[in-house]
Structure formats: structure tokens, C-alpha cells
Motif scaffolding. Structure first.
Motif, PDB file in Angstrom:
ATOM      1  N   LEU A   1      13.312  25.888  31.163  1.00  0.00           N
ATOM      2  CA  LEU A   1      14.175  25.100  30.265  1.00  0.00           C
ATOM      3  C   LEU A   1      14.630  25.907  29.062  1.00  0.00           C
ATOM      4  O   LEU A   1      13.838  26.616  28.443  1.00  0.00           O
ATOM      5  N   TYR A   2      15.882  25.746  28.729  1.00  0.00           N
ATOM      6  CA  TYR A   2      16.510  26.429  27.573  1.00  0.00           C
ATOM      7  C   TYR A   2      16.452  27.957  27.702  1.00  0.00           C
ATOM      8  O   TYR A   2      16.581  28.673  26.711  1.00  0.00           O
ATOM      9  N   GLY A   3      16.180  28.449  28.927  1.00  0.00           N
ATOM     10  CA  GLY A   3      16.122  29.897  29.123  1.00  0.00           C
ATOM     11  C   GLY A   3      14.761  30.499  28.904  1.00  0.00           C
ATOM     12  O   GLY A   3      14.593  31.719  29.001  1.00  0.00           O
ATOM     13  N   CYS A   4      13.753  29.652  28.640  1.00  0.00           N
ATOM     14  CA  CYS A   4      12.392  30.160  28.412  1.00  0.00           C
ATOM     15  C   CYS A   4      11.550  29.957  29.681  1.00  0.00           C
ATOM     16  O   CYS A   4      11.452  28.830  30.179  1.00  0.00           O
TER      17      CYS A   4
ATOM     18  N   GLN B   1      19.557  27.773  25.049  1.00  0.00           N
ATOM     19  CA  GLN B   1      19.683  26.882  23.890  1.00  0.00           C
ATOM     20  C   GLN B   1      18.657  27.302  22.853  1.00  0.00           C
ATOM     21  O   GLN B   1      17.615  27.862  23.200  1.00  0.00           O
ATOM     22  N   TYR B   2      18.950  27.009  21.583  1.00  0.00           N
ATOM     23  CA  TYR B   2      17.923  27.126  20.546  1.00  0.00           C
ATOM     24  C   TYR B   2      17.653  25.706  20.056  1.00  0.00           C
ATOM     25  O   TYR B   2      18.448  25.122  19.328  1.00  0.00           O
ATOM     26  N   THR B   3      16.520  25.178  20.513  1.00  0.00           N
ATOM     27  CA  THR B   3      16.220  23.764  20.294  1.00  0.00           C
ATOM     28  C   THR B   3      15.150  23.605  19.225  1.00  0.00           C
ATOM     29  O   THR B   3      14.122  24.289  19.270  1.00  0.00           O
ATOM     30  N   VAL B   4      15.409  22.725  18.263  1.00  0.00           N
ATOM     31  CA  VAL B   4      14.419  22.410  17.233  1.00  0.00           C
ATOM     32  C   VAL B   4      14.056  20.931  17.367  1.00  0.00           C
ATOM     33  O   VAL B   4      14.805  20.149  17.948  1.00  0.00           O
ATOM     34  N   LEU B   5      12.902  20.572  16.824  1.00  0.00           N
ATOM     35  CA  LEU B   5      12.429  19.188  16.940  1.00  0.00           C
ATOM     36  C   LEU B   5      12.163  18.621  15.553  1.00  0.00           C
ATOM     37  O   LEU B   5      11.550  19.291  14.711  1.00  0.00           O
TER      38      LEU B   5
ATOM     39  N   ALA C   1      24.109  19.946  19.599  1.00  0.00           N
ATOM     40  CA  ALA C   1      24.113  19.151  20.831  1.00  0.00           C
ATOM     41  C   ALA C   1      22.702  18.650  21.096  1.00  0.00           C
ATOM     42  O   ALA C   1      21.731  19.224  20.603  1.00  0.00           O
ATOM     43  N   VAL C   2      22.624  17.572  21.871  1.00  0.00           N
ATOM     44  CA  VAL C   2      21.315  17.033  22.239  1.00  0.00           C
ATOM     45  C   VAL C   2      21.125  17.196  23.751  1.00  0.00           C
ATOM     46  O   VAL C   2      21.823  16.579  24.544  1.00  0.00           O
ATOM     47  N   HIS C   3      20.212  18.071  24.105  1.00  0.00           N
ATOM     48  CA  HIS C   3      19.852  18.277  25.520  1.00  0.00           C
ATOM     49  C   HIS C   3      18.343  18.087  25.647  1.00  0.00           C
ATOM     50  O   HIS C   3      17.604  19.003  25.360  1.00  0.00           O
ATOM     51  N   TYR C   4      17.877  16.849  25.859  1.00  0.00           N
ATOM     52  CA  TYR C   4      18.542  15.706  26.445  1.00  0.00           C
ATOM     53  C   TYR C   4      18.105  14.484  25.654  1.00  0.00           C
ATOM     54  O   TYR C   4      16.944  14.435  25.220  1.00  0.00           O
ATOM     55  N   PRO C   5      18.949  13.503  25.479  1.00  0.00           N
ATOM     56  CA  PRO C   5      18.573  12.378  24.609  1.00  0.00           C
ATOM     57  C   PRO C   5      17.443  11.518  25.156  1.00  0.00           C
ATOM     58  O   PRO C   5      16.752  10.859  24.401  1.00  0.00           O
ATOM     59  N   GLU C   6      17.256  11.509  26.471  1.00  0.00           N
ATOM     60  CA  GLU C   6      16.239  10.628  27.062  1.00  0.00           C
ATOM     61  C   GLU C   6      15.625  11.305  28.291  1.00  0.00           C
ATOM     62  O   GLU C   6      16.349  11.840  29.132  1.00  0.00           O
ATOM     63  N   ALA C   7      14.302  11.256  28.351  1.00  0.00           N
ATOM     64  CA  ALA C   7      13.609  11.871  29.497  1.00  0.00           C
ATOM     65  C   ALA C   7      13.981  11.128  30.788  1.00  0.00           C
ATOM     66  O   ALA C   7      14.404   9.967  30.766  1.00  0.00           O
TER      67      ALA C   7
ATOM     68  N   ALA D   1      10.326  13.835  23.158  1.00  0.00           N
ATOM     69  CA  ALA D   1      11.253  14.970  22.989  1.00  0.00           C
ATOM     70  C   ALA D   1      12.706  14.507  22.898  1.00  0.00           C
ATOM     71  O   ALA D   1      13.499  15.090  22.148  1.00  0.00           O
ATOM     72  N   GLY D   2      13.057  13.468  23.645  1.00  0.00           N
ATOM     73  CA  GLY D   2      14.452  13.014  23.662  1.00  0.00           C
ATOM     74  C   GLY D   2      14.989  12.695  22.272  1.00  0.00           C
ATOM     75  O   GLY D   2      15.976  13.294  21.821  1.00  0.00           O
ATOM     76  N   PRO D   3      14.350  11.797  21.550  1.00  0.00           N
ATOM     77  CA  PRO D   3      14.869  11.424  20.230  1.00  0.00           C
ATOM     78  C   PRO D   3      14.660  12.490  19.149  1.00  0.00           C
ATOM     79  O   PRO D   3      15.201  12.351  18.055  1.00  0.00           O
ATOM     80  N   MET D   4      13.884  13.533  19.443  1.00  0.00           N
ATOM     81  CA  MET D   4      13.569  14.517  18.392  1.00  0.00           C
ATOM     82  C   MET D   4      14.295  15.851  18.536  1.00  0.00           C
ATOM     83  O   MET D   4      14.304  16.658  17.608  1.00  0.00           O
ATOM     84  N   SER D   5      14.887  16.114  19.694  1.00  0.00           N
ATOM     85  CA  SER D   5      15.378  17.480  19.928  1.00  0.00           C
ATOM     86  C   SER D   5      16.841  17.647  19.535  1.00  0.00           C
ATOM     87  O   SER D   5      17.659  16.742  19.706  1.00  0.00           O
TER      88      SER D   5
END
Ligand SMILES: Cc1ncc(COP(=O)(O)O)c(C=O)c1O
Length: 368
Positions: free
Chosen positions: A136-139, A288-292, A311-317, A338-342
Motif C-alpha cells: 500500500l502507498y508503495g511501501c 502516496q505520502y499519507t499522514v493520519l 486526497a483521501v485514499h481511502y475514506p472507508e475500509a 484509518a478511513g476517517p484519519m488518513s
């Protein structure tokens, strides 16, 4: 409010870089009326397999088909259970359903949002046939734990590497840790086409031949069909774009890592913000560079007001999606949260240092 404009993703920048060479290749294809398969597609299959250090690669129409074809080649079907992470793009799990098998959702690791293999192991039953890990996100996901789990329970491992072209573990590129790997070359990907495209790669020639057969109507000769297959061939125009772009991938991934390192330097330790980790030995390509953060929506609005796209990837599991409402699911607290926080910050090779610094500065300002 401000004149800053930093889009979450600006495809026109990569299109601008590739345009002259793509136009030249497209002119040639139009001259030859060669639109499906052919030399460009063969060149891509060879070059991408070589880049991965894998035996082979079958170019297909998109990353979703790649998953479906790989699952069919592995023999997954009705009555089989396949463990998938609950936090990924829908195609990972939809592909399992599309071949008639049952996706079983496992939770993800809070440090990476990649599959939690402890949770996955608890979900193994006598019907489990395999696991799909998503980088995920390239990691890269934890390939060692994945191998251990699969060995203990005689399962296959399919790598969904849609987001991870060039990622590696211990210097070995992802795509070489499972029975097969699937790729998406959707335009936004690190290696993206100018339309839909995908691939299946691996080191087992028989499995790859099976994928090739299934992706071309099961054809073993003209109008002779050994099995029921589908039409999932890559078109030559897309292969031409990918042949132009593949030689740039390493430098582009280096640039993404440099941007990510800058974000980390600026944002590590900011109270209220959590950054994802890259495990030791793993090389991420930061698709992606995703923060929470608990204040995700406010942060996104704050950045938008300053001209910074996110962007939000992804809003809901996935286990919460109506499409999978009929599946039995255990508690999956990390994926659910993770959905509502990312939130994904701007991340592309063409992002300038000044733009990245503006983004990081605005995030810091929000939390100050
Ligand atoms: C993890 C993952 N798997 C599968 C896919 C499906 O790929 P495609 O959009 O090319 O069908 C994607 C695309 O975004 C993805 O991110």
C-alpha cells in the motif's frame, strides 16, 4: 485567499515530460495500424520483467483484470477463501469475489497500514487457499511474515503491487515474493500510462502462460479455445507510453523518496499528526505520502484554503462497504479508524522543493 496552487497530483507535468517521445511512438503505431499487442507490448513485457528481475510479465488491460487473471491462474474459485487487507483499493477484494471465491478481511498494521499478518493467521481456515498482500502507498508489506504464514498453512501469496513499481525489500524488487504479482499502470501510478493498463508478473513460467491464455479468450490457435478466457490485452498505445516512462522510473522514485524525507524531517514529532513508517530493510516508492490525524477533515479544508490539494485514499475500509455487506467480518479496529484519519499530501516526482516546503509548512501551521 492565496495564490498558491499545489494540486494533489498534476498529471500535466508528466504528460509534458513524455509528450515528444510518446508522440513519435504513437505516430509510428498509427502508420502501422498496430493497436493491440505487437512490438510495443512485447518490448514492455521484456523491459518490465527485466526491471523487476522476474522471469516474465504478461501485459493486460488494467490492474483489476490482472488480479482476476492471477486468481484464476492460481485456481481460486467457489468455496475458497482468500485473505485480503481491509484497507486497500476495492479491486483487491472485488477480484476475489469476481472469481467466485470469498474475500476474508484482515486488519492492518497501524505503523504502515499494510496487512497485519498476525491477524491474517487467526483467519486461516481449512477453506483458505491464499493471501493477497498489498504494497500500500508503495511501501512493501512484511514479505518475511507473509512467507512464514503461507508456508505454515500451504497457501499461495499474491502480491498486489499496483502502487509499488520499483519498491524493494533487502534490495530485491517487490513482485518476486509471491507466486504471482499484479500491477496497475493507471495514469496516476508511479509507472502510469495515458489510459488503463496493467500486468501480471512472476517467476513461474507455467502460471504466467496460464495468465496469458486466460487474458486472450483461452485461445490456443485461431478460433480454437482451450478454456473460457476473457479479452484483457494491453493496447499498443499504452505500452508505448510505458516504454517511454519506464526508463524514468528509478529517478522518479528517488525524487519521491527525497520529497518524503523532506516531509518527514518537517513533520516528525508534530503533536496530533502521525506519519507512517517504512520498515527496516524496505524501500518504499511513496506512491502516496499519507499522514493520519483525528482532525483530518479540518486539515484538508485548511490546506485547500491555502491552495494545497490533498486526497483521501481511502475514506472507508472495505469491510464497511455495501458491496461486501453479506460477508462475515471480525472487528478490524485499525482499518476502521484509518478511513476517517488518513490524508495524502501532494506527492509526485515533478513536485518542487519549494512546493513541498510550502505543503509541510502549512501542515505545521495547522497544528501549531
Ligand atoms: C491496490 C490496488 N489494487 C488494484 C488496483 C486496480 O487497478 P486498475 O485501476 O488498473 O484496475 C488499484 C488501482 O488503483 C490499486 O491501487
Amino acid at each position: 485567499m492565496t495564490t498558491t496552487s499545489i494540486p494533489a497530483l498534476d498529471l500535466s507535468r508528466i504528460v509534458g515530460r513524455l509528450r515528444p517521445e510518446v508522440e513519435a511512438r504513437w505516430q509510428k503505431l498509427m502508420g502501422a495500424n498496430a493497436f493491440v499487442g505487437g512490438a510495443e507490448v512485447e518490448e514492455l513485457e521484456r523491459a518490465f520483467a527485466g526491471y523487476l528481475g522476474s522471469n516474465g510479465c504478461v501485459a493486460v488491460a488494467n490492474g483489476t483484470d490482472a488480479l482476476v487473471l492471477a486468481l484464476r491462474a492460481l485456481g481460486a474459485g467457489p468455496g475458497d477463501e482468500v485473505i485480503v487487507p481491509a484497507f486497500t483499493f476495492v479491486a483487491t477484494a472485488a477480484a476475489v469475489s469476481l472469481v467466485g471465491a470469498t474475500p476474508v478481511f484482515a486488519d492492518v498494521d497501524p505503523a504502515t497500514l499494510n496487512l497485519d499478518f498476525g491477524c491474517a493467521e487467526d483467519l486461516v481456515t481449512t477453506d483458505t487457499v491464499g493471501v493477497i498482500g498489498v504494497h500500500l502507498y508503495g511501501c512493501p508489506f512484511d514479505v518475511e511474515r507473509a512467507a512464514g504464514l503461507c508456508e505454515r498453512h500451504s497457501l499461495w501469496l499474491l502480491e498486489d503491487a499496483a502502487q509499488a513499481q520499483g519498491a524493494a525489500v533487502g534490495g530485491r524488487r517487490v513482485g518476486n515474493f509471491g507466486q504471482l504479482a499484479t500491477w496497475s499502470f493507471y495514469p496516476t501510478k508511479n509507472l502510469g500510462a495515458f489510459g488503463d493498463a496493467g500486468a501480471v508478473s512472476g517467476n513461474d513460467d507455467q502460471l504466467l502462460e496460464r495468465v496469458r491464455l486466460l487474458a486472450n479468450h483461452g485461445a490456443v490457435g485461431r478460433y480454437r479455445h482451450a478454456v473460457v478466457g476473457s479479452n484483457s490485452r494491453m493496447d499498443a498505445l499504452q505500452a508505448a507510453v510505458l516504454n517511454c516512462r519506464l526508463p524514468l522510473l528509478e529517478a522518479d522514485n528517488d525524487r519521491r523518496r527525497a520529497i518524503a524525507a523532506g516531509y518527514r524531517r518537517s513533520l516528525a514529532g508534530v503533536a496530533g499528526l502521525r506519519l507512517l513508517e517504512v520498515p527496516p530493510g524496505a524501500t518504499s516508492v511513496f506512491h502516496q505520502y499519507t499522514v493520519l490525524t483525528e482532525r483530518r477533515d479540518q486539515l484538508q479544508t485548511f490546506l485547500a484554503e491555502r491552495g494545497i490539494g490533498t486526497a483521501v485514499h481511502y475514506p472507508e475500509a472495505l469491510h464497511l462497504q455495501p458491496a461486501f455487506a453479506d460477508l462475515e467480518v471480525t472487528e478490524l479496529p485499525v482499518a476502521t479508524a484509518a478511513g476517517p484519519m488518513s490524508l495524502c499530501l501532494p506527492m509526485y516526482a515533478e513536485l518542487t522543493d519549494a512546493e513541498a516546503a510550502t505543503v509541510a509548512g502549512a501542515v505545521r501551521e495547522f497544528f501549531s
